[in-house]
Write an enzyme that holds these catalytic residues in place. Structure first.
Site, PDB file in Angstrom:
ATOM      1  N   ASP A 122      64.224 -28.461 132.757  1.00 50.11           N
ATOM      2  CA  ASP A 122      64.323 -26.999 132.751  1.00 50.11           C
ATOM      3  C   ASP A 122      63.095 -26.405 133.434  1.00 50.11           C
ATOM      4  O   ASP A 122      62.165 -27.116 133.798  1.00 50.11           O
ATOM      5  CB  ASP A 122      64.413 -26.481 131.311  1.00 50.11           C
ATOM      6  N   ASP A 128      61.045 -24.227 131.881  1.00 48.46           N
ATOM      7  CA  ASP A 128      60.285 -23.586 130.822  1.00 48.46           C
ATOM      8  C   ASP A 128      60.710 -22.119 130.746  1.00 48.46           C
ATOM      9  O   ASP A 128      61.860 -21.809 131.006  1.00 48.46           O
ATOM     10  CB  ASP A 128      58.776 -23.778 131.030  1.00 48.46           C
TER      11      ASP A 128
END
Length: 289
Positions: free
Chosen positions: A209, A211
């Protein structure tokens, strides 16, 4: 010296494929129980050991992982090279979910973990300027390329305590001010302990991802992370399968001094050393004690 590759698997990686003579073994350590049993076997003529960092079924949080017991257990089996595989978030647009990063630096922001085998009664200070073994990291990079993974050479990993993900303010701090590349919760104190145990250490960070800093991705979505973990895990297994041939069944002394890190590290004079602690350190530091 015979090579023995120890793989510490993070979220989504719970086994190694194709091990000959695969067997789960129980290891006791003076630092408590490891995260789980350790799978041992042989892959392409090279001895292997696999430890699921969170335990099978993911029972340990990043904080409660028994890091000292894990490293001690691998050392006691004869592991010479540790490859850490772990999920992480990215602070860089060009380091996208699904990519791998072969790390070279860390910033440790953990606060609730035991970070050393040494202490009162036997004090030691190892160098951690270069926490990753360049030789082993190079093998991981080549293995990732041969496995067809999009991989980045070098990166700084911010290790946070967790288990919660970052606030937006923290994410921006780590990205914009501190210049970190990825963020995770488990590579510290693991890398520090591996250095104290004189085991070569490299870390493969699997991005899941962006973040919380990314304006078009917003907060971390756990469902997206889980989806990405599946593809990452398959790529990680393919990477690991390439390592035995790259590293070989035997090895020389580490050219970077990882396996002699304790040569001048112990400060406590022999007559002042705590015999109980020295006994606990026999596997980790017996070479120099």
């Amino acid at each position: 010296m015979d090579t023995m590759i120890g793989v510490i698997g993070g979220s989504g990686l719970y086994e190694i494929d194709g091990l000959e003579g695969a067997d789960w073994v129980t290891i006791e350590t003076p630092w408590g129980d490891p995260s789980d049993q350790i799978m041992t076997g042989v892959l392409d003529g090279v001895k292997m050991a696999f430890l699921p960092r969170h335990g099978r079924g993911h029972v340990h949080s990043p904080t409660t992982v028994p890091y000292r017991a894990n490293i001690h257990a691998l050392k006691s089996l004869g592991v010479t090279d540790i490859v850490s595989v772990s999920a992480c978030g990215s602070f860089r647009e060009d380091m996208a979910p699904g990519d791998f990063v072969i790390l070279d630096q860390f910033i440790d922001r953990t606060v609730a973990r035991e970070k050393s085998f040494f202490g009162t009664g036997c004090v030691a200070h190892v160098s951690l300027a270069h926490p990753i073994c360049e030789r082993l990291a190079g093998a991981c990079l080549t293995a990732a390329q041969e496995a067809g993974v999009t991989v980045h050479k070098g990166g700084t990993y911010l290790c946070m305590e967790g288990p919660q993900f970052s606030t937006l303010a923290e994410s921006k701090l780590y990205r914009e001010v501190w210049g970190c590349d990825v963020i995770g919760m488990t590579n510290m104190p693991e890398a520090k302990l591996a250095r104290e145990a004189e085991i070569d250490y490299a870390s493969v960070a699997m991005i899941t991802d962006y973040d919380s800093w990314h304006p078009h991705h917003g907060e971390v979505d756990i469902s997206e992370i889980i989806a990405t973990l599946g593809a990452n895990s398959e790529n990680a297994r393919n990477l690991i399968a390439k390592l035995p041939k790259l590293l070989g069944a035997t090895r020389d002394t580490c050219p970077h001094g990882c396996d002699t890190a304790l040569d001048f590290a112990i400060m406590t004079v022999p007559e002042k050393r705590d015999p109980d602690l020295v006994a606990k350190l026999s596997t980790i530091a017996g070479r120099v004690l």
